[in-house]
Design an enzyme around this catalytic site. Structure first.
Site, PDB file in Angstrom:
ATOM      1  N   GLY A  54      52.508   4.448 -18.950  1.00  0.00           N
ATOM      2  CA  GLY A  54      52.660   4.457 -20.407  1.00  0.00           C
ATOM      3  C   GLY A  54      53.833   5.304 -20.863  1.00  0.00           C
ATOM      4  O   GLY A  54      54.407   5.044 -21.930  1.00  0.00           O
TER       5      GLY A  54
ATOM      6  N   ALA B 198      49.591   6.838 -19.515  1.00  0.00           N
ATOM      7  CA  ALA B 198      48.377   6.805 -20.331  1.00  0.00           C
ATOM      8  C   ALA B 198      47.354   7.720 -19.675  1.00  0.00           C
ATOM      9  O   ALA B 198      47.411   7.970 -18.473  1.00  0.00           O
ATOM     10  CB  ALA B 198      47.858   5.380 -20.410  1.00  0.00           C
TER      11      ALA B 198
ATOM     12  N   GLU C   2      50.865   1.805 -12.259  1.00  0.00           N
ATOM     13  CA  GLU C   2      49.482   1.452 -12.600  1.00  0.00           C
ATOM     14  C   GLU C   2      48.748   0.784 -11.443  1.00  0.00           C
ATOM     15  O   GLU C   2      47.546   0.962 -11.265  1.00  0.00           O
ATOM     16  CB  GLU C   2      49.461   0.509 -13.817  1.00  0.00           C
ATOM     17  CG  GLU C   2      49.814   1.166 -15.143  1.00  0.00           C
ATOM     18  CD  GLU C   2      51.309   1.143 -15.463  1.00  0.00           C
ATOM     19  OE1 GLU C   2      52.131   0.904 -14.548  1.00  0.00           O
ATOM     20  OE2 GLU C   2      51.654   1.366 -16.636  1.00  0.00           O
TER      21      GLU C   2
ATOM     22  N   GLU D 207      56.710   3.087 -20.607  1.00  0.00           N
ATOM     23  CA  GLU D 207      56.570   2.067 -21.657  1.00  0.00           C
ATOM     24  C   GLU D 207      56.908   2.639 -23.032  1.00  0.00           C
ATOM     25  O   GLU D 207      57.534   1.965 -23.858  1.00  0.00           O
ATOM     26  CB  GLU D 207      55.137   1.510 -21.630  1.00  0.00           C
ATOM     27  CG  GLU D 207      54.854   0.736 -20.351  1.00  0.00           C
ATOM     28  CD  GLU D 207      53.386   0.380 -20.168  1.00  0.00           C
ATOM     29  OE1 GLU D 207      52.543   1.312 -20.167  1.00  0.00           O
ATOM     30  OE2 GLU D 207      53.064  -0.804 -20.031  1.00  0.00           O
TER      31      GLU D 207
END
Ligand SMILES: CC(C)=CC(=O)SCCNC(=O)CCNC(=O)[C@H](O)C(C)(C)COP(=O)(O)OP(=O)(O)OC[C@H]1O[C@@H](n2cnc3c(N)ncnc32)[C@H](O)[C@@H]1OP(=O)(O)O
Length: 264
Positions: free
Chosen positions: A115, A72, A138, A118
């Protein structure tokens, strides 16, 4: 590959069609395909358009050679506060990828971190280049996964490895990811896209409604008890006998010829 597809023009992704396969390429190379909100909105919008298209039988999602997606977008998240995150329900749109009925393939080369990992796990089949690097780092940024990583990684590789990866931020290479069950196969980096498209062509050549049911049945294993899952599978198994494609598939076998599915 030809034909842009969907409501575009998109700025952060490329969408191409080849036969019944759609190829969606993340296209923020300078940021290693970091997943900002625009990428999220475009990926979700494009895949939902493709999902409704009866001429699309499989969607391949890929990135660049260096990065499937490096996570992300940290720079976008950095200034946000709790109320920004909560009121906008940050990242929730990604969940819609899990609702797609069309089979999806993640073709992962290079970094698939945070992300990015993911997003790959939101796909049905994960193919990895030998260069792929997976992880949920993260924690090194003072946060935790937010697009389902703590749940999907744990289901994919088990508690021991998921816990280690989420608590230390350690990454794993393609070989470890394959051993752990996160990816179905590793292919040489130069062959990744061709192989992913070949797998997609195979999937897209099956009966579309039957492929949807197979996907739904496998996914049910993550949602329910074994007994309920087997009952669900049995009901779908009975239902496929209402399709023209079951008649065609079994007739083709008996007549020693390839089936010609009509996706009905
Ligand atoms: C919080 C939740 C729920 C999910 C997340 O995904 S958090 C993010 C998780 N991912 C990471 O922590 C990885 C961050 N990136 C890196 O550690 C490195 O970029 C690398 C190891 C993947 C690659 O290192 P390399 O030295 O080869 O490349 P860089 O110079 O570091 O990157 C090139 C260019 O891309 C920008 N970049 C990379 N990742 C991100 C990201 N996740 N968000 C925003 N921008 C990213 C990086 O800043 C650089 O651009 P600039 O030179 O303009 O700063």
């Amino acid at each position: 590959m030809t034909d842009a597809t969907g409501p575009g023009p998109y700025e952060t992704i490329l969408v191409e069609r080849k036969g019944r396969t759609a190829l969606l390429t993340l296209n923020r190379p300078k940021a290693l395909n970091a997943l900002n909100l625009q990428v999220m909105n475009e990926v979700v919008a494009a895949t939902e358009v493709l999902d409704r298209d009866p001429d699309v039988g499989c969607i391949v999602l890929t990135g660049s050679e260096k990065a499937f997606a490096a996570g992300a977008d940290i720079k976008e998240m950095r200034p946000q506060g709790y109320m920004d995150m909560y009121l906008s329900d940050w990242f929730t749109a990604w969940d819609r990828l899990a609702q797609l009925r069309t089979p999806t393939i993640a073709a992962v080369s290079g970094y698939a971190l945070g992300g990015g990992c993911e997003l790959a796990m939101l796909c049905d089949i994960l193919l990895a280049a030998d260069s792929a690097v997976f992880g949920q780092p993260e924690i090194k940024l003072g946060v935790i996964p937010g697009i389902g990583g703590s749940q999907r990684l744990t289901r994919a590789v088990g508690k021991a490895k998921a816990m280690e990866l989420c608590l230390t931020g350690r990454t794993m290479d393609a070989a470890e990811a394959e051993r752990a069950g996160l990816v179905s196969r590793i292919v040489p980096a130069g062959e990744l896209l061709a192989e992913a498209l070949a797998v997609a062509e195979t999937v897209a050549g099956m009966s579309a409604p039957v492929a949807m049911m197979a996907k739904e049945a496998v996914n049910r294993a993550f949602e329910t008890t074994l007994a309920e899952g087997v009952r669900f599978e049995r009901r779908l198994f009975h239902a496929v006998f209402a399709t023209a494609d079951q008649k065609e598939g079994m007739a083709a076998f008996a007549e020693k010829r390839p089936p010609e599915f009509t996706h009905r």
